[in-house]
Each structure stands twice: as structure tokens, then as C-alpha cells.
Design a protein around this motif. Structure first.
Motif, PDB file in Angstrom:
ATOM      1  N   GLU A  25       0.876  -1.173   0.000  1.00  0.00           N
ATOM      2  CA  GLU A  25       0.000   0.000   0.000  1.00  0.00           C
ATOM      3  C   GLU A  25       0.910   1.218   0.000  1.00  0.00           C
ATOM      4  O   GLU A  25       1.702   1.407   0.916  1.00  0.00           O
ATOM      5  CB  GLU A  25      -0.887   0.006   1.235  1.00  0.00           C
ATOM      6  N   LEU A  26       0.812   2.011  -1.052  1.00  0.00           N
ATOM      7  CA  LEU A  26       1.642   3.190  -1.216  1.00  0.00           C
ATOM      8  C   LEU A  26       0.756   4.419  -1.053  1.00  0.00           C
ATOM      9  O   LEU A  26      -0.208   4.594  -1.787  1.00  0.00           O
ATOM     10  CB  LEU A  26       2.301   3.174  -2.594  1.00  0.00           C
ATOM     11  N   ILE A  27       1.081   5.237  -0.077  1.00  0.00           N
ATOM     12  CA  ILE A  27       0.305   6.448   0.211  1.00  0.00           C
ATOM     13  C   ILE A  27       1.180   7.635  -0.122  1.00  0.00           C
ATOM     14  O   ILE A  27       2.294   7.756   0.401  1.00  0.00           O
ATOM     15  CB  ILE A  27      -0.125   6.487   1.694  1.00  0.00           C
ATOM     16  N   GLN A  28       0.694   8.501  -1.005  1.00  0.00           N
ATOM     17  CA  GLN A  28       1.502   9.628  -1.452  1.00  0.00           C
ATOM     18  C   GLN A  28       0.659  10.875  -1.634  1.00  0.00           C
ATOM     19  O   GLN A  28      -0.570  10.807  -1.716  1.00  0.00           O
ATOM     20  CB  GLN A  28       2.199   9.283  -2.772  1.00  0.00           C
ATOM     21  N   ASP A  29       1.333  12.008  -1.719  1.00  0.00           N
ATOM     22  CA  ASP A  29       0.651  13.268  -1.979  1.00  0.00           C
ATOM     23  C   ASP A  29       0.141  13.297  -3.415  1.00  0.00           C
ATOM     24  O   ASP A  29       0.769  12.760  -4.319  1.00  0.00           O
ATOM     25  CB  ASP A  29       1.604  14.451  -1.767  1.00  0.00           C
ATOM     26  N   ASN A  30      -1.012  13.931  -3.609  1.00  0.00           N
ATOM     27  CA  ASN A  30      -1.574  14.111  -4.943  1.00  0.00           C
ATOM     28  C   ASN A  30      -0.841  15.284  -5.604  1.00  0.00           C
ATOM     29  O   ASN A  30      -0.882  16.391  -5.089  1.00  0.00           O
ATOM     30  CB  ASN A  30      -3.067  14.408  -4.826  1.00  0.00           C
ATOM     31  N   PRO A  31      -0.170  15.059  -6.740  1.00  0.00           N
ATOM     32  CA  PRO A  31       0.568  16.155  -7.369  1.00  0.00           C
ATOM     33  C   PRO A  31      -0.322  17.282  -7.878  1.00  0.00           C
ATOM     34  O   PRO A  31       0.138  18.398  -8.071  1.00  0.00           O
ATOM     35  CB  PRO A  31       1.310  15.479  -8.522  1.00  0.00           C
ATOM     36  N   ASP A  32      -1.620  17.012  -8.067  1.00  0.00           N
ATOM     37  CA  ASP A  32      -2.543  18.030  -8.559  1.00  0.00           C
ATOM     38  C   ASP A  32      -3.222  18.811  -7.443  1.00  0.00           C
ATOM     39  O   ASP A  32      -3.803  19.867  -7.684  1.00  0.00           O
ATOM     40  CB  ASP A  32      -3.616  17.385  -9.444  1.00  0.00           C
ATOM     41  N   ASP A  33      -3.188  18.285  -6.212  1.00  0.00           N
ATOM     42  CA  ASP A  33      -3.832  18.950  -5.076  1.00  0.00           C
ATOM     43  C   ASP A  33      -3.109  18.519  -3.801  1.00  0.00           C
ATOM     44  O   ASP A  33      -3.337  17.422  -3.286  1.00  0.00           O
ATOM     45  CB  ASP A  33      -5.308  18.572  -5.008  1.00  0.00           C
ATOM     46  N   ALA A  34      -2.255  19.372  -3.285  1.00  0.00           N
ATOM     47  CA  ALA A  34      -1.407  19.040  -2.126  1.00  0.00           C
ATOM     48  C   ALA A  34      -2.205  18.742  -0.857  1.00  0.00           C
ATOM     49  O   ALA A  34      -1.653  18.214   0.103  1.00  0.00           O
ATOM     50  CB  ALA A  34      -0.422  20.170  -1.865  1.00  0.00           C
ATOM     51  N   LYS A  35      -3.505  19.047  -0.849  1.00  0.00           N
ATOM     52  CA  LYS A  35      -4.327  18.769   0.327  1.00  0.00           C
ATOM     53  C   LYS A  35      -4.948  17.373   0.280  1.00  0.00           C
ATOM     54  O   LYS A  35      -5.644  16.987   1.197  1.00  0.00           O
ATOM     55  CB  LYS A  35      -5.433  19.817   0.449  1.00  0.00           C
ATOM     56  N   LYS A  36      -4.677  16.633  -0.794  1.00  0.00           N
ATOM     57  CA  LYS A  36      -5.240  15.291  -0.951  1.00  0.00           C
ATOM     58  C   LYS A  36      -4.125  14.265  -1.073  1.00  0.00           C
ATOM     59  O   LYS A  36      -2.993  14.608  -1.392  1.00  0.00           O
ATOM     60  CB  LYS A  36      -6.125  15.232  -2.195  1.00  0.00           C
ATOM     61  N   ILE A  37      -4.479  13.001  -0.821  1.00  0.00           N
ATOM     62  CA  ILE A  37      -3.519  11.919  -0.971  1.00  0.00           C
ATOM     63  C   ILE A  37      -4.028  10.898  -1.982  1.00  0.00           C
ATOM     64  O   ILE A  37      -5.220  10.867  -2.301  1.00  0.00           O
ATOM     65  CB  ILE A  37      -3.221  11.217   0.375  1.00  0.00           C
ATOM     66  N   ILE A  38      -3.112  10.090  -2.468  1.00  0.00           N
ATOM     67  CA  ILE A  38      -3.427   8.986  -3.371  1.00  0.00           C
ATOM     68  C   ILE A  38      -2.964   7.708  -2.684  1.00  0.00           C
ATOM     69  O   ILE A  38      -1.860   7.667  -2.135  1.00  0.00           O
ATOM     70  CB  ILE A  38      -2.691   9.142  -4.714  1.00  0.00           C
ATOM     71  N   ILE A  39      -3.809   6.675  -2.718  1.00  0.00           N
ATOM     72  CA  ILE A  39      -3.442   5.375  -2.165  1.00  0.00           C
ATOM     73  C   ILE A  39      -3.451   4.366  -3.302  1.00  0.00           C
ATOM     74  O   ILE A  39      -4.466   4.195  -3.984  1.00  0.00           O
ATOM     75  CB  ILE A  39      -4.411   4.937  -1.050  1.00  0.00           C
ATOM     76  N   LYS A  40      -2.295   3.724  -3.527  1.00  0.00           N
ATOM     77  CA  LYS A  40      -2.169   2.715  -4.570  1.00  0.00           C
ATOM     78  C   LYS A  40      -1.855   1.380  -3.914  1.00  0.00           C
ATOM     79  O   LYS A  40      -1.113   1.317  -2.938  1.00  0.00           O
ATOM     80  CB  LYS A  40      -1.036   3.063  -5.527  1.00  0.00           C
ATOM     81  N   THR A  41      -2.393   0.303  -4.468  1.00  0.00           N
ATOM     82  CA  THR A  41      -2.138  -1.041  -3.967  1.00  0.00           C
ATOM     83  C   THR A  41      -1.586  -1.888  -5.112  1.00  0.00           C
ATOM     84  O   THR A  41      -2.101  -1.826  -6.227  1.00  0.00           O
ATOM     85  CB  THR A  41      -3.439  -1.678  -3.437  1.00  0.00           C
ATOM     86  N   SER A  42      -0.536  -2.652  -4.816  1.00  0.00           N
ATOM     87  CA  SER A  42       0.021  -3.548  -5.830  1.00  0.00           C
ATOM     88  C   SER A  42       0.694  -4.735  -5.151  1.00  0.00           C
ATOM     89  O   SER A  42       0.980  -4.696  -3.950  1.00  0.00           O
ATOM     90  CB  SER A  42       1.016  -2.805  -6.722  1.00  0.00           C
ATOM     91  N   LEU A  43       0.929  -5.795  -5.929  1.00  0.00           N
ATOM     92  CA  LEU A  43       1.648  -6.957  -5.424  1.00  0.00           C
ATOM     93  C   LEU A  43       3.121  -6.808  -5.784  1.00  0.00           C
ATOM     94  O   LEU A  43       3.451  -6.457  -6.921  1.00  0.00           O
ATOM     95  CB  LEU A  43       1.078  -8.243  -6.020  1.00  0.00           C
ATOM     96  N   VAL A  44       3.991  -7.073  -4.804  1.00  0.00           N
ATOM     97  CA  VAL A  44       5.427  -6.927  -5.010  1.00  0.00           C
ATOM     98  C   VAL A  44       6.167  -8.112  -4.398  1.00  0.00           C
ATOM     99  O   VAL A  44       5.601  -8.874  -3.609  1.00  0.00           O
ATOM    100  CB  VAL A  44       5.950  -5.606  -4.389  1.00  0.00           C
ATOM    101  N   THR A  45       7.427  -8.237  -4.768  1.00  0.00           N
ATOM    102  CA  THR A  45       8.337  -9.236  -4.202  1.00  0.00           C
ATOM    103  C   THR A  45       9.646  -8.519  -3.865  1.00  0.00           C
ATOM    104  O   THR A  45       9.828  -7.345  -4.227  1.00  0.00           O
ATOM    105  CB  THR A  45       8.628 -10.364  -5.212  1.00  0.00           C
TER     106      THR A  45
END
Length: 67
Positions: A25-45
């Protein structure tokens, strides 16, 4: 990871993870709106590599859950 002033990009190896598969689970700042975040989920090794762009003053948090 936190970024200071300026735009930058980074590449991160996940070779620190023990052998296996993980949900990331990757949580990062939204580059288009610094007051919002983006949460991405992926499978990794441990062989996965993450490429990330950072806007000025941004950052990210990664959480790894063993599958």
C-alpha cells in the motif's frame, strides 16, 4: 520518505523484504492537489523496484503485508 524543496524522482529496491509475495500500500501526496492523498495497492516481491516522482515538499509511506 520525505522530499524537500524541488521536484525529484527516485528508484527504490525492495530487496530488504524477506522472500515471498507482499501487498504494498503506497500512500503519497496528490501532485494536482497538495491537500489530498493517493493510495495505490500492488503486489510486489523482494525483486521489485519502485519508481516514484516527488513534487516539492511531498512524500510517501509504504506498507507491506505478506501474502
Amino acid at each position: 520518505m520525505l522530499n524537500g524543496e524541488g521536484v525529484r524522482s527516485g528508484t527504490f529496491s525492495l530487496d530488504f523484504l524477506p522472500k515471498g509475495k507482499y501487498k504494498m500500500e503506497l500512500i503519497q501526496d496528490n501532485p494536482d492537489d497538495a491537500k489530498k492523498i493517493i493510495i495505490k495497492t500492488s503486489l510486489v516481491t523482494p525483486k521489485s523496484i519502485i519508481k516514484q516522482n516527488f513534487i516539492s515538499g511531498s512524500g510517501l509511506v509504504a506498507r507491506f503485508i505478506r501474502q
